[in-house]
Each structure stands twice: as C-alpha cells, then as structure tokens.
Write a protein that holds these residues in place. Structure first.
Motif, PDB file in Angstrom:
ATOM      1  N   VAL A 141       0.828  -1.207   0.000  1.00  0.00           N
ATOM      2  CA  VAL A 141       0.000   0.000   0.000  1.00  0.00           C
ATOM      3  C   VAL A 141       0.862   1.257   0.000  1.00  0.00           C
ATOM      4  O   VAL A 141       0.550   2.246  -0.672  1.00  0.00           O
ATOM      5  N   ARG A 142       1.988   1.225   0.728  1.00  0.00           N
ATOM      6  CA  ARG A 142       2.763   2.441   0.960  1.00  0.00           C
ATOM      7  C   ARG A 142       3.974   2.593   0.033  1.00  0.00           C
ATOM      8  O   ARG A 142       4.624   3.644   0.060  1.00  0.00           O
ATOM      9  N   TRP A 143       4.280   1.574  -0.770  1.00  0.00           N
ATOM     10  CA  TRP A 143       5.454   1.659  -1.647  1.00  0.00           C
ATOM     11  C   TRP A 143       5.270   2.825  -2.612  1.00  0.00           C
ATOM     12  O   TRP A 143       4.381   2.824  -3.451  1.00  0.00           O
ATOM     13  N   ALA A 144       6.125   3.812  -2.514  1.00  0.00           N
ATOM     14  CA  ALA A 144       5.906   5.085  -3.202  1.00  0.00           C
ATOM     15  C   ALA A 144       6.458   5.063  -4.623  1.00  0.00           C
ATOM     16  O   ALA A 144       7.663   5.140  -4.830  1.00  0.00           O
ATOM     17  N   ILE A 145       5.571   4.961  -5.590  1.00  0.00           N
ATOM     18  CA  ILE A 145       5.977   5.130  -6.989  1.00  0.00           C
ATOM     19  C   ILE A 145       5.426   6.440  -7.559  1.00  0.00           C
ATOM     20  O   ILE A 145       5.593   6.721  -8.742  1.00  0.00           O
ATOM     21  N   ASP A 185     -14.082  -1.910   7.922  1.00  0.00           N
ATOM     22  CA  ASP A 185     -13.752  -0.612   8.516  1.00  0.00           C
ATOM     23  C   ASP A 185     -12.351  -0.591   9.114  1.00  0.00           C
ATOM     24  O   ASP A 185     -11.660   0.434   9.060  1.00  0.00           O
ATOM     25  N   GLN A 186     -11.906  -1.740   9.674  1.00  0.00           N
ATOM     26  CA  GLN A 186     -10.554  -1.786  10.232  1.00  0.00           C
ATOM     27  C   GLN A 186      -9.500  -1.554   9.156  1.00  0.00           C
ATOM     28  O   GLN A 186      -8.526  -0.828   9.373  1.00  0.00           O
ATOM     29  N   ALA A 187      -9.700  -2.162   8.000  1.00  0.00           N
ATOM     30  CA  ALA A 187      -8.749  -1.978   6.897  1.00  0.00           C
ATOM     31  C   ALA A 187      -8.779  -0.539   6.409  1.00  0.00           C
ATOM     32  O   ALA A 187      -7.728   0.080   6.174  1.00  0.00           O
ATOM     33  N   ARG A 188      -9.980   0.016   6.255  1.00  0.00           N
ATOM     34  CA  ARG A 188     -10.096   1.396   5.759  1.00  0.00           C
ATOM     35  C   ARG A 188      -9.462   2.390   6.732  1.00  0.00           C
ATOM     36  O   ARG A 188      -8.778   3.328   6.313  1.00  0.00           O
ATOM     37  N   GLU A 189      -9.684   2.182   8.019  1.00  0.00           N
ATOM     38  CA  GLU A 189      -9.091   3.072   9.007  1.00  0.00           C
ATOM     39  C   GLU A 189      -7.568   2.988   8.998  1.00  0.00           C
ATOM     40  O   GLU A 189      -6.867   3.999   9.133  1.00  0.00           O
ATOM     41  N   ARG A 190      -7.049   1.767   8.803  1.00  0.00           N
ATOM     42  CA  ARG A 190      -5.596   1.610   8.794  1.00  0.00           C
ATOM     43  C   ARG A 190      -4.995   2.278   7.551  1.00  0.00           C
ATOM     44  O   ARG A 190      -3.963   2.952   7.637  1.00  0.00           O
ATOM     45  N   ILE A 191      -5.640   2.115   6.392  1.00  0.00           N
ATOM     46  CA  ILE A 191      -5.146   2.765   5.170  1.00  0.00           C
ATOM     47  C   ILE A 191      -5.148   4.276   5.340  1.00  0.00           C
ATOM     48  O   ILE A 191      -4.183   4.962   4.981  1.00  0.00           O
ATOM     49  N   ARG A 192      -6.223   4.819   5.875  1.00  0.00           N
ATOM     50  CA  ARG A 192      -6.295   6.265   6.097  1.00  0.00           C
ATOM     51  C   ARG A 192      -5.180   6.731   7.029  1.00  0.00           C
ATOM     52  O   ARG A 192      -4.571   7.790   6.813  1.00  0.00           O
ATOM     53  N   GLU A 206       1.080  13.293  -2.960  1.00  0.00           N
ATOM     54  CA  GLU A 206      -0.327  13.543  -3.307  1.00  0.00           C
ATOM     55  C   GLU A 206      -0.898  12.419  -4.178  1.00  0.00           C
ATOM     56  O   GLU A 206      -2.068  12.041  -4.059  1.00  0.00           O
ATOM     57  N   GLY A 207      -0.048  11.869  -5.054  1.00  0.00           N
ATOM     58  CA  GLY A 207      -0.496  10.757  -5.896  1.00  0.00           C
ATOM     59  C   GLY A 207      -0.728   9.497  -5.082  1.00  0.00           C
ATOM     60  O   GLY A 207      -1.689   8.754  -5.328  1.00  0.00           O
ATOM     61  N   MET A 208       0.130   9.238  -4.105  1.00  0.00           N
ATOM     62  CA  MET A 208      -0.048   8.072  -3.255  1.00  0.00           C
ATOM     63  C   MET A 208      -1.275   8.233  -2.360  1.00  0.00           C
ATOM     64  O   MET A 208      -1.975   7.254  -2.071  1.00  0.00           O
ATOM     65  N   ALA A 209      -1.568   9.472  -1.939  1.00  0.00           N
ATOM     66  CA  ALA A 209      -2.775   9.713  -1.151  1.00  0.00           C
ATOM     67  C   ALA A 209      -4.022   9.417  -1.980  1.00  0.00           C
ATOM     68  O   ALA A 209      -4.996   8.833  -1.480  1.00  0.00           O
ATOM     69  N   TRP A 221      -2.251   5.565   7.366  1.00  0.00           N
ATOM     70  CA  TRP A 221      -0.960   5.558   6.688  1.00  0.00           C
ATOM     71  C   TRP A 221      -0.776   6.791   5.823  1.00  0.00           C
ATOM     72  O   TRP A 221       0.356   7.188   5.539  1.00  0.00           O
ATOM     73  N   PHE A 222      -1.877   7.378   5.354  1.00  0.00           N
ATOM     74  CA  PHE A 222      -1.775   8.518   4.447  1.00  0.00           C
ATOM     75  C   PHE A 222      -2.513   9.749   4.943  1.00  0.00           C
ATOM     76  O   PHE A 222      -2.491  10.787   4.283  1.00  0.00           O
ATOM     77  N   GLU A 223      -3.235   9.592   6.045  1.00  0.00           N
ATOM     78  CA  GLU A 223      -4.016  10.698   6.589  1.00  0.00           C
ATOM     79  C   GLU A 223      -4.983  11.245   5.541  1.00  0.00           C
ATOM     80  O   GLU A 223      -5.023  12.431   5.253  1.00  0.00           O
ATOM     81  N   VAL A 224      -5.733  10.286   4.917  1.00  0.00           N
ATOM     82  CA  VAL A 224      -6.724  10.682   3.902  1.00  0.00           C
ATOM     83  C   VAL A 224      -8.121  10.430   4.450  1.00  0.00           C
ATOM     84  O   VAL A 224      -8.303   9.673   5.385  1.00  0.00           O
TER      85      VAL A 224
END
Length: 274
Positions: A174-178, A262-269, A182-185, A271-274
C-alpha cells in the motif's frame, strides 16, 4: 526440479510419448489399459498424443495399472508436473504487447467465480488509479498508453460479471511510493473506495503482524483451477491441482491475519491521513 522454460516445453511435448512407450512395454493395448484403470480409451489416446495433459491423480492411476516401478515413476511424475506449468518470460510478454496480456487477464476474470490476489509488494492494476498504473509501467518499452487504457477498462470486472474478488495487501504494498505524496494519497483513497464494492473483499496486513511464513511473491488464484506467480523476469502459471491447492492454503493463512472492512479502511487512512 528446475523450471527452465525450454524444459517445460519439452516436458509437455514428450510426456504422452513416454506413457505410450510404457504401455507398449507392458504389452497392453489402449483398450486394455483403459479397463485396468477405469478410464476411457479416448482419454488415454488424448494423453498419449499430447492433446490432454493428465493430472497427477490421472497419472497415478495409469502408472498403477501399468505396474511401473518407483524408479520409473519418478521422472514421469516430474514431467507431468512440468507439463502443467507454463512459463511466460517478460520479453515474450513485451513482444506480444502488454495490452494483449490485459485481454488474457480479463478473460480469466470473466471465466472465474472467485479470484484471490496476494499483493506483498505493490498495488495491482485492478485497484490502481490511472497515475499509479502509468508510473508502474515506466520500465516497459514503447508507448504504454494502450496498456494503461486496458488496465483501467479491466477494472469494470469489479462491478460487472459473476466473479468475486479478494485482495490481500501488505502495508508495504500500500505504501510503496511510486508517485509523489499527493499521488499516493489518491491511490490510498482509491483502495478505500474499492473496498466498499459489493463483490470485493480488501484486506491489509500491517507491518509487525506475526506471520508463520514470509511473503515471497505476488500470486493470484482463480477458483481451484489456476494459480499464477509473478517474478521479475516473468510469470509462472500452475494448473496441477496440488500446486493450486498449495496457493489456496497460503492465501487462507495470510487472510486469517489481515484486517478487513472498517478496520482496513481506518488503517489505510492512518498511513496517508486521507
């Protein structure tokens, strides 16, 4: 055994010939062998002529009926496993055109009832934004625009058809930055959006999760009939039921340790504060 591309082709081509020689060496006709192993004569004919690759179960029945010794059986078993394995090298995929590969994948997804994607390193095209897809193809030769368009079109499979999808992504994937931040968010927001689709289960495995086995490769399992594994230099496809079942079991093990909903969505958010 080593899965060299040339060896795979040879194994597929001469397996039937080997079985025919064993039958003749045993002094059996195709009809008599069929009666011995409770298999149709037409099926045995297709196996011997290379029109049908036997499963390991089929092969066990044939070798038992032929009273083949363990020493003779070993090489034949290796051939059938290799014959049920397909190798596609990266250069071959490039020659065919990456957009052709997208058509093949769309057909696989359309014919499956359940597809499982284990993604330990990057986000797959089905879940990606156009910008992420394009960035992931920067190493590919030529104009990648047709491939980008095909990958975006494939995403309709998540909403249409009968196939259901389960995606397991590690935190690294999820976090590997390519892309820039802003694009990763935006990509993270895309994952959150897709996770709400009716026929999609999207799970994440955070770093620090205690797992009994490390994630070696990206792999996909289609029902119980096909598993594909991606490496840097190409792609392997396994059709032998025992191989496919191994990947199904691996997927189930990782799935037990993933966060969903919801647990997955909260964790993804987070990581990116989205």
């Amino acid at each position: 055994m080593a899965l060299e591309p040339d060896e795979l082709a040879v194994a597929s081509g001469n397996l039937g010939e080997t079985l025919r020689e064993l039958r003749r060496g045993a002094g059996l006709s195709g009809e008599r062998l069929a009666r011995r192993c409770s298999m149709s004569q037409s099926k045995i004919s297709k196996i011997e002529t290379g029109r049908l690759i036997p499963t390991l179960v089929d092969l066990d029945r044939l070798l038992t009926a032929l009273e083949v010794s363990p020493e003779q059986a070993g090489p034949v078993l290796a051939k059938v496993r290799a014959a049920n394995t397909e190798w596609q090298g990266k250069r071959e995929l490039w020659r065919k055109g990456l957009e052709t590969r997208q058509h093949e994948l769309r057909s696989l997804e359309a014919s499956a009832t359940e597809a499982r994607y284990f993604l330990p390193t990057m986000v797959t095209g089905l879940l990606a934004t156009p910008e992420y897809i394009r960035a992931s193809l920067t190493h590919s030769p030529g104009d990648v625009s047709p491939t980008v368009a095909k990958k975006i079109a494939r995403q309709e499979a998540l909403r249409e058809g009968a196939c259901s999808f389960t995606f397991l992504l590690t935190e690294q994937a999820v976090r590997w930055a390519i892309l820039p931040p802003e694009g990763m968010a935006e990509q993270a927001a895309r994952l959150v959006e897709v996770s709400r689709l009716e026929r999609v289960r999207l799970g994440v495995i955070p770093l620090g999760t205690l797992l009994p086995r490390g994630p070696m490769n990206t792999f996909t399992v289609y029902d119980d009939r096909l598993a594909t594994v991606e490496i840097f230099t190409g792609r392997l496809a396994f059709r032998e039921p025992q191989d496919v079942e191994t990947y199904r079991e691996l997927f189930a093990m990782y799935e037990e340790h993933a966060l969903f909903g919801d647990q997955a969505r909260e964790r993804i958010r987070s990581w990116f504060e989205v």
